[in-house]
Design a protein around this motif. Structure first.
Motif, short mmCIF file in Angstrom:
data_model
loop_
_atom_site.label_atom_id
_atom_site.label_comp_id
_atom_site.label_asym_id
_atom_site.label_seq_id
_atom_site.Cartn_x
_atom_site.Cartn_y
_atom_site.Cartn_z
N GLN A 94 0.82 -1.20 0.00
CA GLN A 94 0.00 0.00 0.00
C GLN A 94 0.86 1.25 0.00
O GLN A 94 0.60 2.22 -0.74
CB GLN A 94 -0.93 0.00 1.23
N GLN A 95 1.92 1.22 0.84
CA GLN A 95 2.81 2.38 0.87
C GLN A 95 3.53 2.56 -0.46
O GLN A 95 3.69 3.68 -0.96
CB GLN A 95 3.83 2.22 2.00
N GLN A 96 3.97 1.42 -1.04
CA GLN A 96 4.66 1.51 -2.32
C GLN A 96 3.72 2.07 -3.39
O GLN A 96 4.10 2.92 -4.20
CB GLN A 96 5.18 0.13 -2.73
N HIS A 97 2.45 1.61 -3.44
CA HIS A 97 1.47 2.12 -4.41
C HIS A 97 1.19 3.60 -4.18
O HIS A 97 1.07 4.39 -5.12
CB HIS A 97 0.18 1.31 -4.29
N HIS A 98 1.09 3.98 -2.92
CA HIS A 98 0.86 5.39 -2.61
C HIS A 98 2.02 6.26 -3.09
O HIS A 98 1.82 7.35 -3.64
CB HIS A 98 0.66 5.54 -1.10
N GLN A 99 3.25 5.75 -2.86
CA GLN A 99 4.41 6.50 -3.32
C GLN A 99 4.41 6.64 -4.84
O GLN A 99 4.71 7.70 -5.39
CB GLN A 99 5.69 5.81 -2.85
N GLN A 100 4.09 5.53 -5.54
CA GLN A 100 4.03 5.60 -7.00
C GLN A 100 2.96 6.58 -7.47
O GLN A 100 3.16 7.34 -8.41
CB GLN A 100 3.76 4.21 -7.57
N GLY A 101 1.79 6.61 -6.79
CA GLY A 101 0.74 7.55 -7.16
C GLY A 101 1.17 8.99 -6.95
O GLY A 101 0.89 9.87 -7.78
N LEU A 102 1.87 9.22 -5.84
CA LEU A 102 2.36 10.58 -5.60
C LEU A 102 3.36 11.01 -6.66
O LEU A 102 3.35 12.15 -7.15
CB LEU A 102 2.99 10.65 -4.20
N GLN A 103 4.26 10.08 -7.02
CA GLN A 103 5.24 10.40 -8.05
C GLN A 103 4.56 10.69 -9.39
O GLN A 103 4.93 11.63 -10.10
CB GLN A 103 6.24 9.26 -8.19
N GLU A 104 3.54 9.88 -9.75
CA GLU A 104 2.83 10.10 -11.01
C GLU A 104 2.08 11.43 -10.99
O GLU A 104 2.10 12.19 -11.96
CB GLU A 104 1.85 8.95 -11.26
N ALA A 105 1.42 11.74 -9.86
CA ALA A 105 0.72 13.02 -9.75
C ALA A 105 1.69 14.19 -9.84
O ALA A 105 1.39 15.23 -10.44
CB ALA A 105 -0.06 13.07 -8.42
N ALA A 109 1.55 17.08 -12.61
CA ALA A 109 1.47 18.49 -12.21
C ALA A 109 2.59 19.30 -12.87
O ALA A 109 2.37 20.43 -13.34
CB ALA A 109 1.53 18.61 -10.69
N MET A 110 3.79 18.71 -12.88
CA MET A 110 4.90 19.43 -13.51
C MET A 110 4.67 19.59 -15.01
O MET A 110 4.97 20.64 -15.59
CB MET A 110 6.21 18.67 -13.26
N GLY A 111 4.10 18.55 -15.64
CA GLY A 111 3.80 18.67 -17.08
C GLY A 111 2.75 19.73 -17.36
O GLY A 111 2.87 20.52 -18.30
N GLU A 112 1.69 19.77 -16.52
CA GLU A 112 0.66 20.79 -16.70
C GLU A 112 1.22 22.19 -16.44
O GLU A 112 0.87 23.15 -17.13
CB GLU A 112 -0.50 20.51 -15.75
N LYS A 113 2.10 22.30 -15.49
CA LYS A 113 2.72 23.59 -15.22
C LYS A 113 3.52 24.07 -16.42
O LYS A 113 3.44 25.24 -16.83
CB LYS A 113 3.62 23.48 -13.99
N THR A 114 4.28 23.15 -17.01
CA THR A 114 5.06 23.51 -18.21
C THR A 114 4.14 23.93 -19.36
O THR A 114 4.40 24.92 -20.06
CB THR A 114 5.92 22.32 -18.64
N GLN A 115 3.02 23.18 -19.55
CA GLN A 115 2.09 23.52 -20.62
C GLN A 115 1.45 24.88 -20.38
O GLN A 115 1.31 25.69 -21.30
CB GLN A 115 1.00 22.44 -20.72
N LEU A 116 1.06 25.15 -19.12
CA LEU A 116 0.48 26.44 -18.80
C LEU A 116 1.46 27.58 -19.01
O LEU A 116 1.08 28.68 -19.47
CB LEU A 116 -0.02 26.44 -17.35
N GLN A 117 2.71 27.35 -18.71
CA GLN A 117 3.72 28.38 -18.95
C GLN A 117 3.86 28.67 -20.44
O GLN A 117 3.96 29.83 -20.84
CB GLN A 117 5.06 27.93 -18.36
N ARG A 118 3.83 27.61 -21.26
CA ARG A 118 3.90 27.82 -22.71
C ARG A 118 2.68 28.59 -23.21
O ARG A 118 2.80 29.52 -24.03
CB ARG A 118 4.02 26.48 -23.44
#
Length: 478
Positions: A94-105, A109-118
């Motif tokens: 469960q902790q490993q899945h949670h960590q993977q979900g946080l990393q994916e989110a 978020a970083m990708g959306e931030k880059t797109q919004l900046q463009r």
């Protein structure tokens, strides 16, 4: 007893002499700072002290084995934790899945931030471009407003086709309005154009006897004469006219013009004569109380007749009182793009004048798009009589009336086109004809007949032009 004492002393000295070869003494301070004496005496029987098996090598091997065991323990502990082993340092699924979900989110978020900046950068560029265009438009508007009312280069809407520009006539005192031709408005003009394809058929020059006087059938149209050219988009298409039966205060030589590009067309420009039109300085500018729809206006007996914008309402504007003298809806007439000519321009209702009076050229749903001709009372705008033809309005480029006959133009864009159809209201019969007509500038948006001058007035792609016509003798009309 006394004899043994010297012997004992000698023995101690001998032993001390022998021990000096093997015994050493060291003096130094201990950890607390006190003086300490240390004696080292070599063993007389052992060459070296016995130690644990292996000595220094064993100690080294033991240290290395300890490090190796620690590494193995870490590796085994990580693998067991990855397999779900329990323990203080184990990571649950469960902790490993949670960590993977946080990393994916986080990655999203970083990708959306880059797109919004463009996108922000792109929007900033667009805002800067719009601001630049707005500033240029404001500067151009200020420049146009600051131009003098009189002068050789004053007329921005129309310019002479040839020759020099003379001094304009002075405007009579008490008249109001601008002395300049209109300039382009930077709002959204709404071109109102609808393209249509027209099949062209070569037409021979008609033969037969013709006459330039009296009323008769149209047999020939001469080459166009160009009078003026518009400089701005406001003059791409419009309507110009002279009153064939003028009444005071204006004479029949007065030339009237309306530029019909725009969403709120209200200005009517008047010139003393054709020479004044060529110079480009109107002597009268009237602001119509209601906007004009398209190029179907006409002038007759001291009044301007036109269609009110976005309606089937006809208006009679009296020039002497400068007010609306009559209004009436044209029954069942299509308007605002229902039944236009092939070039578009919301030309659903076209008003015309000939030797027999005032006419309306239009269509209705009942006629299914076929041209309907109505004769109107010039005073009240009442419909006196109607005729339905068998040619569809959208298939022809324009139409006009001569001596009670309807004539239609095949194309507005082809240089060499022709009059392809006529309908006689006297006999209620239509027929195909072939009278050549030249669209010199390839966009003819208005053609009207002036019975007093026996000419066709036209507006051809920014150009004000006219055509001399030849009519057959009266007795040749069937």
């Amino acid at each position: 007893m006394l004899a043994l004492l010297p012997l004992l002393c000698v023995s101690c000295l001998l032993l001390g002499a022998q021990g000096q070869e093997r015994a050493t003494m060291w003096r130094g301070n201990d950890r607390s700072g006190r003086c300490q004496y240390t004696f080292s005496v070599s063993s007389p029987t052992e060459a070296s002290c016995p130690t644990q098996a292996g000595g220094e090598e064993m100690e080294t091997l033991r240290s290395r084995l300890s490090l190796l065991e620690a590494l193995v323990t870490r590796l085994v502990g990580g693998e067991v934790g990855a397999r779900g082993a329990t323990g203080p340092g184990a990571v649950t699924p469960q902790q490993q899945h949670h960590q993977q979900g946080l990393q994916e989110a986080y990655r999203q978020a970083m990708g959306e931030k880059t797109q919004l900046q463009r996108e922000k950068k792109q929007l900033d560029r667009q805002v800067q471009e719009l601001q630049r265009r707005l500033e240029e438009s404001q500067q151009e508007a200020e420049r146009l407003r600051s131009r003098p009312c009189m002068g050789p280069q004053q007329d921005s809407s129309l310019r002479p086709v040839g020759g020099s520009v003379g001094l304009p006539h002075l405007v009579p005192s008490g008249q109001t309005g601008s002395l300049r031709d209109p300039t382009w408005s930077y709002g959204a003009p709404g071109y109102q154009e609808l393209k249509a394809e027209v099949t062209e058929v070569p037409a021979p020059t008609p033969a037969g006897t013709a006459d330039s006087t009296g009323c008769g059938e149209l047999v020939a149209i001469e080459e166009p004469t160009t009078h003026r050219k518009a400089d701005t988009i406001a003059g791409k298409y419009g309507v110009w006219m002279q009153d064939p039966e003028a009444t005071g205060p204006y004479s029949g030589s007065m030339v009237w013009r309306i530029d019909t590009v725009g969403s709120d067309v209200r200005q009517l420009f008047g010139y003393e004569d054709m020479e004044q039109l060529v110079r480009g300085y109107p002597t009268k500018v009237l602001l119509l109380p209601e906007a004009v729809e398209s190029t179907g206006a006409t002038m007759y007996r001291g009044s301007l007749y036109y269609q009110r914008r976005r309606s089937r309402t006809l208006l009679r504007y009296d020039l002497s009182s400068e007010s609306i003298a009559a209004r009436r809806d044209l029954p069942h007439a299509g308007f605002h793009g229902q039944f236009p000519y092939s070039w578009g321009g919301y030309t659903d209702i076209d008003l015309a004048v000939d030797e027999q009076g005032l006419w309306a050229i239009y269509s209705t749903n009942k006629a299914k798009g076929a041209i309907v001709v109505a004769q109107l009372d010039p005073y009240s705008l009442e419909v006196l009589k109607t005729w339905e033809t068998n040619i569809r309005k959208v298939t022809v480029a324009n139409a006009f009336m001569i001596c009670g006959r309807l004539y239609t133009v095949a194309s507005y864009a082809a240089v060499d086109t022709f009059i392809n159809y006529t309908f006689d209201t006297a006999t209620n019969k239509g027929s195909a004809v072939s009278v050549p007509l030249k669209n010199k500038y390839r966009y003819n948006s208005m053609i009207d007949y002036n019975p007093a001058q026996k000419k066709l007035f036209a507006w051809d792609n920014y150009h004000i032009v006219s055509y001399d016509v030849r009519l057959a003798r009266q007795q040749q009309r069937a």
